[in-house]
Design a protein around this motif. Structure first.
Motif, PDB file in Angstrom:
ATOM      1  N   ARG A  30      43.723 -22.311  21.271  1.00  0.00           N
ATOM      2  CA  ARG A  30      42.410 -22.133  21.403  1.00  0.00           C
ATOM      3  C   ARG A  30      41.706 -22.515  19.938  1.00  0.00           C
ATOM      4  N   GLY A  42      41.967 -26.178  19.344  1.00  0.00           N
ATOM      5  CA  GLY A  42      41.208 -27.067  19.858  1.00  0.00           C
ATOM      6  C   GLY A  42      39.701 -26.793  19.609  1.00  0.00           C
ATOM      7  N   LEU A  43      39.179 -25.598  19.149  1.00  0.00           N
ATOM      8  CA  LEU A  43      37.952 -25.315  18.781  1.00  0.00           C
ATOM      9  C   LEU A  43      37.487 -26.060  17.639  1.00  0.00           C
ATOM     10  N   ALA A  98      37.251 -29.804  17.521  1.00  0.00           N
ATOM     11  CA  ALA A  98      35.939 -30.095  18.177  1.00  0.00           C
ATOM     12  C   ALA A  98      34.962 -29.940  16.819  1.00  0.00           C
ATOM     13  N   LEU A 126      35.589 -32.607  14.430  1.00  0.00           N
ATOM     14  CA  LEU A 126      34.952 -33.935  15.110  1.00  0.00           C
ATOM     15  C   LEU A 126      33.443 -34.056  14.752  1.00  0.00           C
ATOM     16  N   LEU A 127      32.711 -32.712  15.087  1.00  0.00           N
ATOM     17  CA  LEU A 127      31.266 -32.798  14.767  1.00  0.00           C
ATOM     18  C   LEU A 127      30.935 -32.997  13.144  1.00  0.00           C
ATOM     19  N   ARG A 131      30.634 -36.616  12.759  1.00  0.00           N
ATOM     20  CA  ARG A 131      29.595 -37.279  13.329  1.00  0.00           C
ATOM     21  C   ARG A 131      28.327 -37.391  12.916  1.00  0.00           C
ATOM     22  N   ARG A 137      25.632 -24.085  16.063  1.00  0.00           N
ATOM     23  CA  ARG A 137      26.162 -23.860  17.334  1.00  0.00           C
ATOM     24  C   ARG A 137      25.780 -22.800  17.989  1.00  0.00           C
ATOM     25  N   GLU A 154      22.389 -24.007  19.590  1.00  0.00           N
ATOM     26  CA  GLU A 154      22.829 -24.825  20.981  1.00  0.00           C
ATOM     27  C   GLU A 154      23.368 -23.880  22.028  1.00  0.00           C
ATOM     28  N   LEU A 155      23.556 -22.785  22.002  1.00  0.00           N
ATOM     29  CA  LEU A 155      24.006 -21.758  22.642  1.00  0.00           C
ATOM     30  C   LEU A 155      25.572 -21.994  23.152  1.00  0.00           C
ATOM     31  N   VAL A 156      26.356 -22.903  22.096  1.00  0.00           N
ATOM     32  CA  VAL A 156      27.452 -23.134  22.096  1.00  0.00           C
ATOM     33  C   VAL A 156      28.297 -21.798  22.072  1.00  0.00           C
ATOM     34  N   ARG A 160      28.232 -19.762  25.068  1.00  0.00           N
ATOM     35  CA  ARG A 160      28.900 -20.364  26.006  1.00  0.00           C
ATOM     36  C   ARG A 160      30.338 -20.243  26.007  1.00  0.00           C
ATOM     37  N   LEU A 161      30.945 -20.352  24.651  1.00  0.00           N
ATOM     38  CA  LEU A 161      32.247 -20.110  24.358  1.00  0.00           C
ATOM     39  C   LEU A 161      32.817 -18.697  24.626  1.00  0.00           C
ATOM     40  N   LEU A 190      26.375 -19.830  32.534  1.00  0.00           N
ATOM     41  CA  LEU A 190      25.039 -19.267  31.956  1.00  0.00           C
ATOM     42  C   LEU A 190      23.813 -19.951  32.601  1.00  0.00           C
ATOM     43  N   GLY A 202      25.216 -24.584  27.218  1.00  0.00           N
ATOM     44  CA  GLY A 202      25.321 -24.576  25.708  1.00  0.00           C
ATOM     45  C   GLY A 202      26.459 -25.537  25.189  1.00  0.00           C
ATOM     46  N   PHE A 203      25.841 -26.919  24.646  1.00  0.00           N
ATOM     47  CA  PHE A 203      26.787 -27.883  24.238  1.00  0.00           C
ATOM     48  C   PHE A 203      26.308 -28.256  23.111  1.00  0.00           C
ATOM     49  N   LEU A 230      29.119 -34.298  20.527  1.00  0.00           N
ATOM     50  CA  LEU A 230      30.406 -34.503  21.410  1.00  0.00           C
ATOM     51  C   LEU A 230      30.259 -35.164  22.572  1.00  0.00           C
ATOM     52  N   MET A 256      37.932 -29.887  24.611  1.00  0.00           N
ATOM     53  CA  MET A 256      37.679 -28.528  23.744  1.00  0.00           C
ATOM     54  C   MET A 256      37.762 -27.195  24.890  1.00  0.00           C
ATOM     55  N   TRP A 257      37.313 -27.378  26.149  1.00  0.00           N
ATOM     56  CA  TRP A 257      37.367 -26.214  27.073  1.00  0.00           C
ATOM     57  C   TRP A 257      38.736 -25.952  27.447  1.00  0.00           C
ATOM     58  N   SER A 270      41.280 -26.461  25.963  1.00  0.00           N
ATOM     59  CA  SER A 270      42.343 -25.891  25.009  1.00  0.00           C
ATOM     60  C   SER A 270      42.190 -24.463  24.869  1.00  0.00           C
ATOM     61  N   THR A 271      41.113 -23.917  25.666  1.00  0.00           N
ATOM     62  CA  THR A 271      40.759 -22.693  25.537  1.00  0.00           C
ATOM     63  C   THR A 271      41.327 -21.796  26.679  1.00  0.00           C
TER      64      THR A 271
END
Lengths: 266, 317
Positions: A21, A24-25, A28, A31-32, A35, A92, A95-97, A100-101, B99, B103-104, B108, B116-117, B119-120
């Motif tokens: 996890r 993977g996070l 990302a 990567l951002l 960008r 993040r 953006e509500l990321v 969400r996570l 939700l 939220g993104f 990406l 990404m998801w 992997s979690t």
């Protein structure tokens, strides 16, 4: 209750899942970083610039060398770590990321590590590159590499914690340009010992960057620049600045932990 | 949402979601506000249930507690027999959550977000399968910021469903979607039931609740005020006859007394016996030669019950 999720309940499986996890996070997040040109500049280019100081002036000049090394490390800690983690957390979050996570399997501690990892890895890479560049520029080999590594690692943890704390009262990614100033100012001020009257030195030695500077000099050049300090004496001499750094780290972690927010203020 | 007052059992046949006297307050002292005021819910495994309510009814607050994103001020929640907070690690792999707002990271791409998801999760479906199932193959390499609202919601749903959850919680899954995207989401939700998944969703679209849900609960001011199937909820609520008020006075019919009111040039009659009222009205009109223009008659709908509930409950506050 027996479930088919046996891999998640055995300890080794749990660590493997946790590592998966986080990586993977973190991938990302890295990567951002690539960008966004601005992030890329302050995350990768800015910390490398002070290394050039090593190559100007007289070869092997330890005074210039120590300043260049400290400045490089401080830049690597302030930008890829502190500022980058700060803006990553704030954007993040907005953006509500993060919210969400947190609905998934990811634990909060894993989120913290994943957000910090790209910046901390860059800082570590820069600290290794600094060793290589320093030796290439004619500086002696460091006395105590372990102390050097400890100083960089503890500082990285401290700046990550300061980033999360600052993020708690930063409304938007843009306002991070302002809210980051107090920490950046205090950090930079700590390196100005030479430029200020001696009575300030005692205060500056107690700032995070003052302690980092002292540890860099001790670990690389030995006490007072004379290289005949034994390894044990080196660690003993490192005690006071290391304590200063640890105290700041503890304070930063405490502040961050009690102010942490995962979603925008409604 | 049948009432089944049993202790917190883990045995087969227990409801997939069980909520008892759930309460949630925000703030302290004078500014304190109780968003959830004693909610009881039993969601049968393998069914779709909808939590209906106006904005501010407490739907999202209730959902967040069931999801384990907030701590109740009182009450008990069991999802698959587990506590959403205390048993988070065991429960989360079996839950899928959507939700109210997606939220993104806009920078990406769709496929990077899904990786990404992936992997979690403990038991993820392959990313390619989800791209197909959610109709996002053509958008795989598009950055999220370039997606339409409907596509973003589908991407969000892909994340929700990637771990093959047994219980799915969807907070306003179709709000802001165009009618076509909404139908797509409905299709996906129905597909979940076929797979035996338990779904609890919130919506303020009544037709969505009617189209999808096996059972409904109407929430108002932090409480569940009606629950059951659409037929059960509508049952006992009056039908409505409406016509342009004629130029002559209405007769003193038993069927029209008490329940008649005037509304901007129309006469509205509420009745528990639509046939008898209509017969009386039409017989009178026929005999006296009155023409009833704009005549309409309808049985109670979910909408009329919903609006009546909202009106009634507003008064005592």
């Amino acid at each position: 209750m027996s479930t088919p999720t046996s891999t998640a309940t055995t300890a080794p499986g749990r660590y493997a899942a946790s590592r998966r996890r986080v990586l993977g996070l973190a991938r990302a997040n890295a990567l951002l970083m690539t960008r966004n040109r601005l992030t890329l500049v302050y995350g990768l280019v800015l910390p490398l610039l002070p290394l050039l100081l090593l190559f100007v002036g007289e070869r092997g000049d330890t005074t210039v060398g120590a300043t260049a090394v400290t400045t490089t490390l401080l830049m690597a800690l302030l930008f890829p770590v502190y500022y980058n983690v700060l803006s990553l957390v704030v954007s993040r979050r907005d953006e509500l990321v993060l919210k969400r996570l947190r609905t998934g399997e990811t634990r909060d501690s894993e989120l913290v590590v994943a957000l910090s990892l790209p910046g901390v890895v860059i800082a570590m890479a820069v600290s290794v590159l600094t060793l290589v560049a320093g030796v290439a520029a004619g500086l002696p080999l460091p006395d105590n590499i372990a102390l050097y590594a400890v100083a960089v690692l503890v500082s990285a943890v401290m700046f990550v914690a300061f980033a999360f704390w600052t993020a708690a009262w930063t409304r938007t990614a843009e306002s991070a340009q302002m809210t980051s100033l107090p920490v950046i100012t205090v950090a930079v001020a700590g390196t100005l010992t030479a430029a200020l009257p001696a009575r300030f030195a005692e205060v500056l030695d107690r700032t995070p960057a003052g302690a980092l500077d002292a540890l860099v000099r001790l670990s690389w050049f030995g006490e007072d620049g004379s290289r005949d300090v034994g390894l044990l004496d080196g660690w003993v001499a490192a005690g006071p600045p290391l304590l200063v750094l640890l105290a700041w780290t503890a304070a930063a972690v405490w502040l961050a932990a009690r102010s942490l927010r995962w979603e925008p203020r409604s | 949402m049948t009432s089944r007052p049993s202790p917190s059992d883990l045995t087969a046949g227990a409801p997939a979601i069980r909520v008892r006297d759930l309460r949630r307050s925000f703030g302290h002292g004078r500014g304190a506000f109780e968003a959830v005021r004693g909610v009881d819910l039993d969601i049968e495994a393998g069914t779709i249930s909808a939590l209906l309510g106006t904005n501010g009814a407490g739907k999202t607050s209730t959902m967040e507690l069931i999801e384990g994103l907030g701590r109740p001020s009182a009450g008990e929640i069991r999802v698959l027999g587990l506590d959403p907070l205390a048993d988070r690690a065991a429960l989360r792999p079996r839950m899928g959550i959507l939700l109210q707002r997606s939220g993104f990271s806009g920078d990406l791409t769709v496929v990077e977000t899904l990786r990404m998801w992936h992997s979690t999760l403990s038991h993820p479906q392959p990313v390619a399968d989800l791209l197909g199932a959610l109709g996002l193959e053509d958008r795989a390499d598009t950055r999220v910021v370039g997606l339409s609202g409907g596509e973003q919601r589908r991407l969000d749903l892909a994340c929700t469903l990637m771990g093959l959850p047994e219980v799915v919680l969807l907070d306003e899954p179709t709000t802001g979607l165009d009618p076509e995207s909404r139908r797509d989401v409905w299709g996906l939700v129905r597909g979940l039931r076929e797979r035996g998944t338990t779904v609890l969703l919130t919506t303020h679209h009544l037709e969505e609740a009617e189209a999808l849900a096996d059972e409904l609960a109407i929430m108002h001011h932090g409480r569940i005020v009606r629950r059951g199937t659409v037929a059960q909820i509508v049952e006992g609520h009056p039908s409505t006859v409406r016509f342009a008020t004629p130029g002559v006075p209405l007769p003193e019919l038993r069927e029209l007394r008490d329940t008649t009111r005037q509304e901007r040039g129309s006469t509205v009659v509420e009745t528990d016996d639509l046939q008898a009222t209509l017969t009386a009205l039409l017989t009178w009109a026929d005999r006296t030669g009155v023409r009833l223009t704009d005549l309409s008659a309808r049985t109670a709908t979910l909408e009329s019950v919903f609006l009546a509930v909202a009106d009634q409950q507003r008064a005592p506050r």
